[in-house]
Design an enzyme around this catalytic site. Structure first.
Site, PDB file in Angstrom:
ATOM      1  N   HIS A  40       6.626  -8.708  41.826  1.00 56.99           N
ATOM      2  CA  HIS A  40       5.712  -7.615  41.481  1.00 56.99           C
ATOM      3  C   HIS A  40       4.277  -8.130  41.361  1.00 56.99           C
ATOM      4  O   HIS A  40       3.969  -8.940  40.488  1.00 56.99           O
ATOM      5  CB  HIS A  40       6.170  -7.006  40.157  1.00 56.99           C
ATOM      6  CG  HIS A  40       5.404  -5.813  39.724  1.00 56.99           C
ATOM      7  ND1 HIS A  40       4.847  -5.711  38.469  1.00 56.99           N
ATOM      8  CD2 HIS A  40       5.123  -4.650  40.356  1.00 56.99           C
ATOM      9  CE1 HIS A  40       4.254  -4.535  38.343  1.00 56.99           C
ATOM     10  NE2 HIS A  40       4.400  -3.876  39.482  1.00 56.99           N
ATOM     11  N   HIS A  82      -4.475  -3.620  41.217  1.00 54.32           N
ATOM     12  CA  HIS A  82      -3.625  -2.547  40.691  1.00 54.32           C
ATOM     13  C   HIS A  82      -4.433  -1.410  40.088  1.00 54.32           C
ATOM     14  O   HIS A  82      -4.205  -0.236  40.385  1.00 54.32           O
ATOM     15  CB  HIS A  82      -2.666  -3.096  39.628  1.00 54.32           C
ATOM     16  CG  HIS A  82      -1.836  -2.035  38.976  1.00 54.32           C
ATOM     17  ND1 HIS A  82      -2.224  -1.376  37.828  1.00 54.32           N
ATOM     18  CD2 HIS A  82      -0.653  -1.485  39.345  1.00 54.32           C
ATOM     19  CE1 HIS A  82      -1.301  -0.484  37.505  1.00 54.32           C
ATOM     20  NE2 HIS A  82      -0.339  -0.526  38.402  1.00 54.32           N
TER      21      HIS A  82
END
Length: 290
Positions: A40, A82
């Site tokens: 991730h 992100h």
């Protein structure tokens, strides 16, 4: 009483269907048998998220799949980050103190390239930069890894789907070998996933979320995966998803996120998921392997 009996029978049937389905394309491409382990934002428990260092760390751990996030700068460059805000993972407040609220879309690529995206994580990573999408995919390619790419906040960046595909094409990621098992594009936006599928039908796509089972036939027209948070999962839901056939004629897959401990990894693996997205890919791999 009758309704409960019907529901129980349906759940049992779906579980049987899941057992009878062929090994998922994702598993088959990696040697099959256990859920894939996806790093991730790179191996982000051990290196600053979404940086080249996080990709390198995932490779060092022997992890074949890396997940990342894409945003767009003021001058139209795609960068891997992100948040839609630069504050959390860079020193933007120090470098540009008068530019609040420090949104990615308000800065040029050259300005973002000046920022330190590693010191917040630890002194060993001081000077790490926010990579462009080109830099990121080239690093993944260098390690012969595979990419799960998330188009982030598409409502902020009109046309980002087409632009992302163009960058991937320019960097060689839309050829037959990559499309056959090295690339998945996902988003929380169903419209974005649908747009990617319409623009480039050969690209494997994933929808991030847990849509009702009654809505799955619609998603199966443009998404190859349904990728929910682990807390929303059950064996019955995973089996329900996998009972549908996606746009490429194969059973829908389930990649779940974000699992960082062994017990949860073993539990969701028991549900029959096809992949587990994690900040600690070594921990999850050890938990589900064997």
């Amino acid at each position: 009483m009758h309704a409960r009996a019907v529901a129980a029978s349906t759940t049992a049937l779906l579980g049987t269907v899941a057992l009878l389905l062929p090994t998922s394309p994702a598993r088959a491409a990696d040697g099959g048998g256990w859920p894939l382990v996806i790093a991730h934002r790179g191996a982000s428990a051990y290196a600053p998220e979404n940086t080249l260092a996080a990709v390198d760390k995932a490779a060092e751990l022997g992890i074949r799949w890396v997940e990342n996030d894409v945003q767009r700068t003021r001058d139209g460059e795609l960068v891997v980050l992100h948040d839609d805000n630069l504050r959390r993972t860079t020193d933007v407040e120090e470098v540009f103190p008068d530019r609040a609220p420090w949104k990615v879309k308000d800065f040029t690529a050259a300005e973002i390239a000046r920022l330190d995206a590693g010191s917040w994580f630890g002194p060993a990573y001081a000077g790490a930069r926010v990579p462009t999408l080109e830099q990121f995919v080239n690093r993944v390619e260098r390690h012969h890894q595979k990419l799960l790419l998330e188009i982030k906040n598409p409502e902020l960046y009109p046309g980002i789907e087409r632009q992302t595909l163009k960058v991937l094409s320019n960097e060689g990621w839309l050829d037959r070998s990559h499309l056959a098992g090295r690339l998945i594009v996902q988003s929380f936006s169903a419209d974005t996933v649908r747009t990617v599928h319409e623009l480039k039908p050969a690209v494997k796509t994933g929808f991030l979320g847990t849509p009702p089972v009654s809505d799955l036939p619609g998603y199966a027209g443009f998404a190859d995966q349904i990728n929910p948070s682990y807390g929303s999962l059950s064996t019955a839901y995973v089996a329900s998803v996998q009972a549908f056939t996606g746009p490429h004629g194969r059973p829908l897959e389930v990649f779940t996120w974000t699992v960082d401990d062994a017990a949860t990894a073993q539990r969701v693996a028991g549900y029959g998921v096809d992949g587990i997205i994690t900040n600690k890919p070594d921990v999850v791999r050890e938990a589900v392997d064997g």
